[in-house]
Design an enzyme around this catalytic site. Structure first.
Site, PDB file in Angstrom:
ATOM      1  N   CYS A 156      37.882  25.858  47.340  1.00  0.00           N
ATOM      2  CA  CYS A 156      36.932  26.212  48.084  1.00  0.00           C
ATOM      3  C   CYS A 156      36.646  24.627  47.710  1.00  0.00           C
ATOM      4  O   CYS A 156      35.460  24.118  49.018  1.00  0.00           O
ATOM      5  CB  CYS A 156      35.378  27.110  47.828  1.00  0.00           C
ATOM      6  SG  CYS A 156      35.923  28.591  48.789  1.00  0.00           S
TER       7      CYS A 156
HETATM    8  N1  COA Z   1      26.828  47.209  50.425  1.00  0.00           N
HETATM    9  C1  COA Z   1      26.171  47.838  49.625  1.00  0.00           C
HETATM   10  N2  COA Z   1      26.336  47.908  48.807  1.00  0.00           N
HETATM   11  C2  COA Z   1      26.897  46.783  47.668  1.00  0.00           C
HETATM   12  C3  COA Z   1      27.584  45.993  48.707  1.00  0.00           C
HETATM   13  C4  COA Z   1      28.148  46.120  50.159  1.00  0.00           C
HETATM   14  N3  COA Z   1      28.939  45.749  50.857  1.00  0.00           N
HETATM   15  N4  COA Z   1      28.518  45.483  47.749  1.00  0.00           N
HETATM   16  C5  COA Z   1      27.781  45.194  46.310  1.00  0.00           C
HETATM   17  N5  COA Z   1      26.681  46.383  46.588  1.00  0.00           N
HETATM   18  C6  COA Z   1      25.791  47.439  45.543  1.00  0.00           C
HETATM   19  C7  COA Z   1      26.675  46.754  44.168  1.00  0.00           C
HETATM   20  O1  COA Z   1      27.436  48.051  43.717  1.00  0.00           O
HETATM   21  C8  COA Z   1      25.062  46.484  43.530  1.00  0.00           C
HETATM   22  O2  COA Z   1      24.884  47.542  42.815  1.00  0.00           O
HETATM   23  P1  COA Z   1      23.733  47.940  41.711  1.00  0.00           P
HETATM   24  O3  COA Z   1      22.778  47.087  41.495  1.00  0.00           O
HETATM   25  O4  COA Z   1      23.521  50.005  41.460  1.00  0.00           O
HETATM   26  O5  COA Z   1      24.714  48.340  40.640  1.00  0.00           O
HETATM   27  C9  COA Z   1      24.015  45.877  44.093  1.00  0.00           C
HETATM   28  O6  COA Z   1      24.441  45.308  45.214  1.00  0.00           O
HETATM   29  C10 COA Z   1      24.111  44.087  43.521  1.00  0.00           C
HETATM   30  O7  COA Z   1      25.224  44.033  43.964  1.00  0.00           O
HETATM   31  P2  COA Z   1      26.012  42.391  42.813  1.00  0.00           P
HETATM   32  O8  COA Z   1      27.730  42.187  43.517  1.00  0.00           O
HETATM   33  O9  COA Z   1      24.871  42.449  41.555  1.00  0.00           O
HETATM   34  O10 COA Z   1      24.895  41.854  44.310  1.00  0.00           O
HETATM   35  P3  COA Z   1      24.967  40.343  44.681  1.00  0.00           P
HETATM   36  O11 COA Z   1      22.900  40.520  44.990  1.00  0.00           O
HETATM   37  O12 COA Z   1      25.271  39.231  43.282  1.00  0.00           O
HETATM   38  O13 COA Z   1      25.220  39.771  45.935  1.00  0.00           O
HETATM   39  C11 COA Z   1      26.867  38.338  46.422  1.00  0.00           C
HETATM   40  C12 COA Z   1      26.376  39.444  46.109  1.00  0.00           C
HETATM   41  C13 COA Z   1      28.750  38.284  45.768  1.00  0.00           C
HETATM   42  C14 COA Z   1      26.941  38.775  47.595  1.00  0.00           C
HETATM   43  C15 COA Z   1      26.071  37.211  44.588  1.00  0.00           C
HETATM   44  O14 COA Z   1      26.188  37.079  43.931  1.00  0.00           O
HETATM   45  C16 COA Z   1      27.270  35.600  45.774  1.00  0.00           C
HETATM   46  O15 COA Z   1      27.532  35.220  46.914  1.00  0.00           O
HETATM   47  N6  COA Z   1      27.873  35.048  44.355  1.00  0.00           N
HETATM   48  C17 COA Z   1      28.798  33.514  44.702  1.00  0.00           C
HETATM   49  C18 COA Z   1      30.490  34.180  45.362  1.00  0.00           C
HETATM   50  C19 COA Z   1      30.533  32.920  45.874  1.00  0.00           C
HETATM   51  O16 COA Z   1      29.797  31.968  45.800  1.00  0.00           O
HETATM   52  N7  COA Z   1      31.490  32.944  45.547  1.00  0.00           N
HETATM   53  C20 COA Z   1      32.728  31.983  45.869  1.00  0.00           C
HETATM   54  C21 COA Z   1      33.523  32.530  47.121  1.00  0.00           C
HETATM   55  S1  COA Z   1      35.271  31.015  47.346  1.00  0.00           S
END
Ligand code: COA
Length: 374
Positions: A156
């Site tokens: 990225c």
């Molecule tokens: N729909 C519904 N629920 C979902 C889901 C979806 N698509 N994806 C995950 N969940 C659930 C999970 O299972 C988890 O459930 P639990 O609490 O029962 O375990 C809950 O939602 C929270 O999941 P989590 O992965 O902790 O969510 P988050 O708030 O961290 O958001 C991202 C996820 C990926 C959006 C976030 O972590 C993020 O953007 N991180 C940085 C990513 C980044 O910058 N990456 C670089 C890529 S180049």
């Protein structure tokens, strides 16, 4: 020494979109199919059932509302779940070169320049569609540019690392100008069958023309300085590569051959890394928060950007001070900060300063301090 300047930018946006509603509908159909196919194992407790995805979660967790893709066919088919691209012959332009060309031509037009004015091409992207010949050399050939070209990959952060490379070469005089191009086909490396990440990415291509300041034909952004930093982490990883065939089970449909991440850890670790990086860059330049008119940040997550903006400026930024485009484009890897810069920089006034900043896998972070002229 010469002063490098960004004299033009270009964004090529694919014509196909996928809304969160379409995405979730397809994923849930896939999950139902999977759970039916594996009902016995799921009942026996030897395999985990797949949960449904949700539009509300996606928007709340990321800020993403839709994404653009080069090829929609296949992605929403619960029996396929990847883009079905046609095989191109070696004699026709590759898909990355085709996207790059469109973005490059817009950047050249914006700068009032032609291919004859360009001395080098850097194709900087998180995934390159083949090992060699370099996609950058193909782009160079298609545009009819003399000089040289090369590919680079810093995930990225590729755009800002590419801008640093080009700016340093212009500063030293080894080249007079360069196109830094970021064709990102994220739809082909995301795992559409994983609800934790199926909503994250979209496709796009961006191009940035850098020239000597004195060669600018209109308003431009002088590149005052750049900073790049990396720190090894496995929290964003993709194991696909040329050793695949040589390894046991390498050719299987393996989860680690697509994008994988520990999103929570990435969020927690990258926010302070980026905030400290920009703060350090500002301190080196004797700039305070009051001197920064705009932050064009990498577009991965709205919550992440809000936190970085707040840390850097010491207050909640006004929406125009830290614009986002991820609601429309999703995460477009290296291209995100450049789309934001291209779409939200024309209104800055002569002498205004801003930072282009990209960050991601590696970990990696790159910042470019620019000053508007004209
Ligand atoms: N729909 C519904 N629920 C979902 C889901 C979806 N698509 N994806 C995950 N969940 C659930 C999970 O299972 C988890 O459930 P639990 O609490 O029962 O375990 C809950 O939602 C929270 O999941 P989590 O992965 O902790 O969510 P988050 O708030 O961290 O958001 C991202 C996820 C990926 C959006 C976030 O972590 C993020 O953007 N991180 C940085 C990513 C980044 O910058 N990456 C670089 C890529 S180049």
């Amino acid at each position: 020494m010469y002063t490098p300047a960004i004299t033009g930018t270009g964004v090529f946006t694919p014509s196909e979109t996928i809304t969160n509603a379409e995405l979730v509908k397809a994923f849930n159909a896939y999950a139902d199919l999977y759970n039916t196919e594996h009902a016995d194992e799921i009942a026996a407790g030897t395999r985990a059932a797949k949960d449904h995805s949700s539009e509300e979660f996606i928007f709340k967790a990321s800020g993403i509302e839709q994404r653009y893709v080069m090829v929609k066919d296949g992605i929403l088919d619960p029996t396929v779940m990847y883009p079905k691209m046609r095989q191109r012959s070696d004699e026709e332009p590759s898909i990355m070169a085709e996207m790059a060309l469109k973005a490059a031509n817009i950047a050249l037009e914006n700068a009032g320049k032609t291919a004859a004015d360009v001395g080098a091409v850097i194709c900087a992207a998180s995934n390159l569609e083949r090992a060699y010949p370099a996609v950058a050399i193909e782009i160079q050939d298609l545009l009819g540019i003399e000089g040289f070209a090369f590919d680079m990959n810093v995930a990225c952060s590729s755009a800002t690392f590419g801008i640093q490379a080009a700016a340093d070469m212009i500063r030293s005089g080894s080249i007079r100008s360069a196109l830094v191009i970021n064709p990102e086909i994220c739809s082909a490396h995301i795992e559409w069958r994983d609800r934790d990440c199926h909503f994250i990415f979209g496709d796009v291509a961006t191009a940035t023309l850098l020239e000597r300041e004195e060669d600018a034909k209109g308003a431009y952004f002088a590149v005052k300085s750049t900073r790049c930093a990396t720190s090894y982490s496995n929290n964003i990883r993709n194991n696909n590569g040329f050793l695949r065939r040589s390894r046991p089970d390498g050719m299987k449909d393996r989860r680690d051959m697509q994008f994988m991440q520990n999103g929570r850890k990435v969020f927690k670790e990258v926010v302070p890394m980026v905030s400290d990086h920009i703060a350090g860059h500002m301190a080196d330049e004797n700039l305070g928060a009051q001197d920064i008119k705009r932050l064009w940040l990498h577009q991965a997550n709205k919550g992440m950007n809000d936190m970085i903006g707040k840390k850097v400026l010491g207050r909640t930024p006004e929406p125009h001070e830290q614009p986002n485009i991820l609601q429309d484009y999703a995460n477009t890897s290296s291209a995100g900060s450049i789309i934001t810069f291209a779409k939200h920089s024309a209104d800055l006034k002569d002498g205004d300063h801003g930072f282009i900043c990209s960050f991601g896998a590696g970990y990696s972070v790159g910042s470019v301090l620019v000053e508007k002229h004209g």
